[in-house]
Write a protein that holds these residues in place. Structure first.
Motif, PDB file in Angstrom:
ATOM      1  N   TYR A  54      36.143 108.426  43.090  1.00 22.76           N
ATOM      2  CA  TYR A  54      34.762 108.339  42.623  1.00 22.76           C
ATOM      3  C   TYR A  54      34.587 109.172  41.357  1.00 22.76           C
ATOM      4  CZ  TYR A  54      29.691 108.028  42.813  1.00 22.76           C
ATOM      5  OH  TYR A  54      28.383 107.758  42.515  1.00 22.76           O
ATOM      6  N   ARG A  55      35.090 110.399  41.374  1.00 17.40           N
ATOM      7  CA  ARG A  55      34.991 111.285  40.211  1.00 17.40           C
ATOM      8  C   ARG A  55      35.693 110.662  39.005  1.00 17.40           C
ATOM      9  NH1 ARG A  55      36.736 117.289  41.038  1.00 17.40           N
ATOM     10  NH2 ARG A  55      34.512 117.736  41.102  1.00 17.40           N
ATOM     11  N   ASN A  56      36.869 110.109  39.209  1.00 19.17           N
ATOM     12  CA  ASN A  56      37.621 109.513  38.104  1.00 19.17           C
ATOM     13  C   ASN A  56      36.902 108.306  37.506  1.00 19.17           C
ATOM     14  OD1 ASN A  56      39.643 111.423  38.393  1.00 19.17           O
ATOM     15  ND2 ASN A  56      40.927 110.090  39.635  1.00 19.17           N
ATOM     16  N   ASN A  57      36.175 107.574  38.325  1.00 21.16           N
ATOM     17  CA  ASN A  57      35.470 106.386  37.859  1.00 21.16           C
ATOM     18  C   ASN A  57      34.102 106.670  37.250  1.00 21.16           C
ATOM     19  OD1 ASN A  57      37.454 104.450  38.513  1.00 21.16           O
ATOM     20  ND2 ASN A  57      36.786 104.445  40.645  1.00 21.16           N
ATOM     21  N   PHE A  58      33.443 107.713  37.716  1.00 17.29           N
ATOM     22  CA  PHE A  58      32.059 107.940  37.318  1.00 17.29           C
ATOM     23  C   PHE A  58      31.787 109.249  36.582  1.00 17.29           C
ATOM     24  CE2 PHE A  58      31.875 104.988  40.906  1.00 17.29           C
ATOM     25  CZ  PHE A  58      31.214 103.946  40.284  1.00 17.29           C
ATOM     26  N   GLY A  59      32.779 110.025  36.287  1.00 14.25           N
ATOM     27  CA  GLY A  59      32.552 111.227  35.508  1.00 14.25           C
ATOM     28  C   GLY A  59      33.412 112.373  35.988  1.00 14.25           C
ATOM     29  N   GLN A  60      33.828 113.185  35.072  1.00  8.95           N
ATOM     30  CA  GLN A  60      34.769 114.255  35.375  1.00  8.95           C
ATOM     31  C   GLN A  60      34.104 115.608  35.526  1.00  8.95           C
ATOM     32  OE1 GLN A  60      37.900 113.833  36.188  1.00  8.95           O
ATOM     33  NE2 GLN A  60      38.241 115.981  36.477  1.00  8.95           N
ATOM     34  N   GLY A  61      32.862 115.755  35.202  1.00 12.37           N
ATOM     35  CA  GLY A  61      32.257 117.074  35.247  1.00 12.37           C
ATOM     36  C   GLY A  61      32.337 117.743  33.910  1.00 12.37           C
ATOM     37  N   GLU A  62      31.699 118.899  33.844  1.00 19.24           N
ATOM     38  CA  GLU A  62      31.630 119.604  32.547  1.00 19.24           C
ATOM     39  C   GLU A  62      32.741 120.610  32.402  1.00 19.24           C
ATOM     40  OE1 GLU A  62      27.682 121.146  32.391  1.00 19.24           O
ATOM     41  OE2 GLU A  62      26.827 119.179  32.634  1.00 19.24           O
TER      42      GLU A  62
END
Length: 83
Positions: free
Chosen positions: A75-83
């Motif tokens: 999910y993280r890889n598809n929708f955003g990695q964070g700051e």
């Protein structure tokens, strides 16, 4: 106890009124909060599992997959990695 209600009665009432069990409601909230942490931070999956109240990362991943059909890392890889 605080409200003088029997736990069995309370869980039964919640299920009748919402069609969903208490634990399922809690797990949905955990997953929703974890998405904020997955996208908005670089915390590890283990840290996120702990932050949302899961007893283990394995349990957290199993619950997450039930609702989102992928692992938290996917999910993280598809929708955003964070700051």
């Amino acid at each position: 106890e605080h409200f003088k209600l029997n736990p069995t009665y309370l869980t039964s009432s919640v299920r009748k009124s919402s069609g969903t069990g208490v634990l399922e409601m809690i797990n949905k909230v955990r997953c929703e909060k974890s998405i904020e942490l997955l996208i908005g931070s670089k915390k590890s999956v283990n840290d996120i599992a702990s932050a949302v109240g899961c007893t283990s990362a394995h349990t957290y991943i199993r619950i997450f997959k039930k609702y989102y059909f992928c692992t938290p890392t996917e999910y993280r890889n598809n929708f955003g990695q964070g700051e």
